[in-house]
Design a protein around this motif. Structure first.
Motif, PDB file in Angstrom:
ATOM      1  N   ALA A  74      -8.271   2.867  13.641  1.00  0.00           N
ATOM      2  CA  ALA A  74      -9.331   1.834  14.088  1.00  0.00           C
ATOM      3  C   ALA A  74      -9.283   0.726  13.236  1.00  0.00           C
ATOM      4  N   LEU A  75      -8.568   0.645  12.166  1.00  0.00           N
ATOM      5  CA  LEU A  75      -8.118  -0.619  11.362  1.00  0.00           C
ATOM      6  C   LEU A  75      -7.496  -1.806  11.996  1.00  0.00           C
ATOM      7  N   VAL A  76      -8.189  -3.080  11.973  1.00  0.00           N
ATOM      8  CA  VAL A  76      -7.343  -4.211  12.623  1.00  0.00           C
ATOM      9  C   VAL A  76      -7.331  -5.156  11.405  1.00  0.00           C
ATOM     10  N   ALA A  77      -6.274  -5.860  11.086  1.00  0.00           N
ATOM     11  CA  ALA A  77      -6.292  -6.793   9.934  1.00  0.00           C
ATOM     12  C   ALA A  77      -6.519  -7.994  10.683  1.00  0.00           C
ATOM     13  N   ARG A  78      -7.679  -8.589  10.090  1.00  0.00           N
ATOM     14  CA  ARG A  78      -8.282  -9.871  10.664  1.00  0.00           C
ATOM     15  C   ARG A  78      -7.948 -10.961   9.443  1.00  0.00           C
ATOM     16  N   PRO A  79      -7.256 -11.780   9.301  1.00  0.00           N
ATOM     17  CA  PRO A  79      -7.046 -12.788   8.464  1.00  0.00           C
ATOM     18  C   PRO A  79      -8.142 -13.442   8.028  1.00  0.00           C
ATOM     19  N   LEU A  80      -8.538 -13.783   6.987  1.00  0.00           N
ATOM     20  CA  LEU A  80      -9.806 -14.796   6.533  1.00  0.00           C
ATOM     21  C   LEU A  80      -9.011 -16.048   6.605  1.00  0.00           C
ATOM     22  N   PRO A  81     -10.179 -16.863   6.932  1.00  0.00           N
ATOM     23  CA  PRO A  81      -9.619 -18.357   7.225  1.00  0.00           C
ATOM     24  C   PRO A  81      -8.845 -19.148   5.966  1.00  0.00           C
ATOM     25  N   GLY A  82      -7.806 -19.388   6.283  1.00  0.00           N
ATOM     26  CA  GLY A  82      -7.035 -20.136   5.342  1.00  0.00           C
ATOM     27  C   GLY A  82      -6.094 -19.221   4.583  1.00  0.00           C
ATOM     28  N   ALA A  83      -5.976 -17.894   4.859  1.00  0.00           N
ATOM     29  CA  ALA A  83      -5.345 -16.816   4.122  1.00  0.00           C
ATOM     30  C   ALA A  83      -3.896 -17.043   4.274  1.00  0.00           C
TER      31      ALA A  83
ATOM     32  N   ALA B  82       2.420 -10.393  -4.614  1.00  0.00           N
ATOM     33  CA  ALA B  82       2.298  -8.814  -4.124  1.00  0.00           C
ATOM     34  C   ALA B  82       0.855  -8.814  -3.719  1.00  0.00           C
ATOM     35  N   ALA B  83       0.734  -7.598  -3.050  1.00  0.00           N
ATOM     36  CA  ALA B  83      -0.741  -7.268  -2.744  1.00  0.00           C
ATOM     37  C   ALA B  83      -0.883  -5.821  -2.852  1.00  0.00           C
ATOM     38  N   VAL B  84      -2.315  -5.470  -3.443  1.00  0.00           N
ATOM     39  CA  VAL B  84      -2.543  -4.343  -3.302  1.00  0.00           C
ATOM     40  C   VAL B  84      -4.080  -3.916  -2.632  1.00  0.00           C
ATOM     41  N   THR B  85      -4.168  -2.641  -2.361  1.00  0.00           N
ATOM     42  CA  THR B  85      -5.298  -2.187  -1.681  1.00  0.00           C
ATOM     43  C   THR B  85      -5.852  -0.955  -2.003  1.00  0.00           C
ATOM     44  N   ASP B  86      -7.083  -0.661  -2.038  1.00  0.00           N
ATOM     45  CA  ASP B  86      -7.611   0.452  -2.626  1.00  0.00           C
ATOM     46  C   ASP B  86      -7.790   1.674  -1.284  1.00  0.00           C
ATOM     47  N   THR B  87      -6.729   2.213  -1.269  1.00  0.00           N
ATOM     48  CA  THR B  87      -6.702   3.273  -0.238  1.00  0.00           C
ATOM     49  C   THR B  87      -6.119   4.781  -0.622  1.00  0.00           C
ATOM     50  N   ALA B  88      -6.648   5.684  -0.393  1.00  0.00           N
ATOM     51  CA  ALA B  88      -6.010   7.186  -0.632  1.00  0.00           C
ATOM     52  C   ALA B  88      -5.401   7.563   0.431  1.00  0.00           C
ATOM     53  N   VAL B  89      -5.504   6.843   1.532  1.00  0.00           N
ATOM     54  CA  VAL B  89      -4.892   7.621   2.795  1.00  0.00           C
ATOM     55  C   VAL B  89      -3.502   6.949   3.440  1.00  0.00           C
ATOM     56  N   MET B  90      -3.401   5.773   3.064  1.00  0.00           N
ATOM     57  CA  MET B  90      -2.491   4.917   3.489  1.00  0.00           C
ATOM     58  C   MET B  90      -1.275   4.685   2.602  1.00  0.00           C
TER      59      MET B  90
ATOM     60  N   ASP C 151       2.309   2.358   6.027  1.00  0.00           N
ATOM     61  CA  ASP C 151       1.154   1.957   6.972  1.00  0.00           C
ATOM     62  C   ASP C 151       0.495   0.581   6.754  1.00  0.00           C
ATOM     63  N   VAL C 152       0.411   0.299   5.626  1.00  0.00           N
ATOM     64  CA  VAL C 152      -0.308  -0.937   5.345  1.00  0.00           C
ATOM     65  C   VAL C 152       0.655  -2.342   5.985  1.00  0.00           C
TER      66      VAL C 152
ATOM     67  N   LYS D  22       2.618  -2.017   8.483  1.00  0.00           N
ATOM     68  CA  LYS D  22       2.577  -1.757   9.826  1.00  0.00           C
ATOM     69  C   LYS D  22       0.945  -2.356  10.312  1.00  0.00           C
ATOM     70  N   LEU D  23      -0.047  -2.185   9.571  1.00  0.00           N
ATOM     71  CA  LEU D  23      -1.176  -2.848  10.018  1.00  0.00           C
ATOM     72  C   LEU D  23      -1.225  -4.293   9.770  1.00  0.00           C
ATOM     73  N   LEU D  24      -0.723  -4.886   8.776  1.00  0.00           N
ATOM     74  CA  LEU D  24      -0.694  -6.314   8.636  1.00  0.00           C
ATOM     75  C   LEU D  24       0.266  -7.175   9.513  1.00  0.00           C
ATOM     76  N   ALA D  25       1.601  -6.433   9.967  1.00  0.00           N
ATOM     77  CA  ALA D  25       2.231  -7.036  10.886  1.00  0.00           C
ATOM     78  C   ALA D  25       1.933  -7.858  11.945  1.00  0.00           C
ATOM     79  N   PRO D  26       0.831  -7.391  12.740  1.00  0.00           N
ATOM     80  CA  PRO D  26       0.461  -8.521  13.802  1.00  0.00           C
ATOM     81  C   PRO D  26      -0.334  -9.646  13.296  1.00  0.00           C
ATOM     82  N   ALA D  27      -0.653  -9.779  12.110  1.00  0.00           N
ATOM     83  CA  ALA D  27      -1.584 -10.728  11.497  1.00  0.00           C
ATOM     84  C   ALA D  27      -0.324 -11.572  10.838  1.00  0.00           C
ATOM     85  N   GLY D  28       0.866 -11.249  10.686  1.00  0.00           N
ATOM     86  CA  GLY D  28       2.008 -11.894  10.243  1.00  0.00           C
ATOM     87  C   GLY D  28       2.094 -12.102   8.558  1.00  0.00           C
ATOM     88  N   ILE D  29       1.466 -11.029   8.042  1.00  0.00           N
ATOM     89  CA  ILE D  29       1.328 -11.105   6.473  1.00  0.00           C
ATOM     90  C   ILE D  29       1.949  -9.678   5.957  1.00  0.00           C
ATOM     91  N   ASP D  30       2.963  -9.108   6.562  1.00  0.00           N
ATOM     92  CA  ASP D  30       3.370  -7.785   6.180  1.00  0.00           C
ATOM     93  C   ASP D  30       4.836  -7.953   5.294  1.00  0.00           C
TER      94      ASP D  30
END
Length: 76
Positions: free
Chosen positions: A29-38, A52-60, A64-65, A67-75
């Motif tokens: 159900a996750l959708v990457a919605r970029p914050l303004p100016g990001a 580099a980017a980090v995220t706090d997840t134990a399931v991805m 996976d990350v 793939k989730l960010l690709a539609p937002a252009g930040i993958d």
């Protein structure tokens, strides 16, 4: 956007690059919605710095990350 004396920038994904999802949101159900100016800021930083980017997840995993960010252009 050159930051003198800095070679690399580490960014947290949720709340910094994209809107944070509520706790316990299912992965599908996750959708990457970029914050303004990001995206513009990332492009400006990438011209002069390693990013580099980090995220706090134990399931991805990294794939996976990305793939989730690709539609937002930040993958990459």
């Amino acid at each position: 956007m050159k930051i003198h004396g800095i070679d690399a920038v580490l960014l947290d994904i949720g709340g910094t690059l994209v809107e944070e999802a509520p706790p316990l949101t299912p992965v599908d159900a996750l959708v990457a919605r970029p914050l303004p100016g990001a995206i513009e800021t990332l492009h400006a930083l990438a011209a002069d710095h390693k990013l580099a980017a980090v995220t706090d997840t134990a399931v991805m995993h990294e794939a996976d990350v990305r793939k989730l960010l690709a539609p937002a252009g930040i993958d990459n």
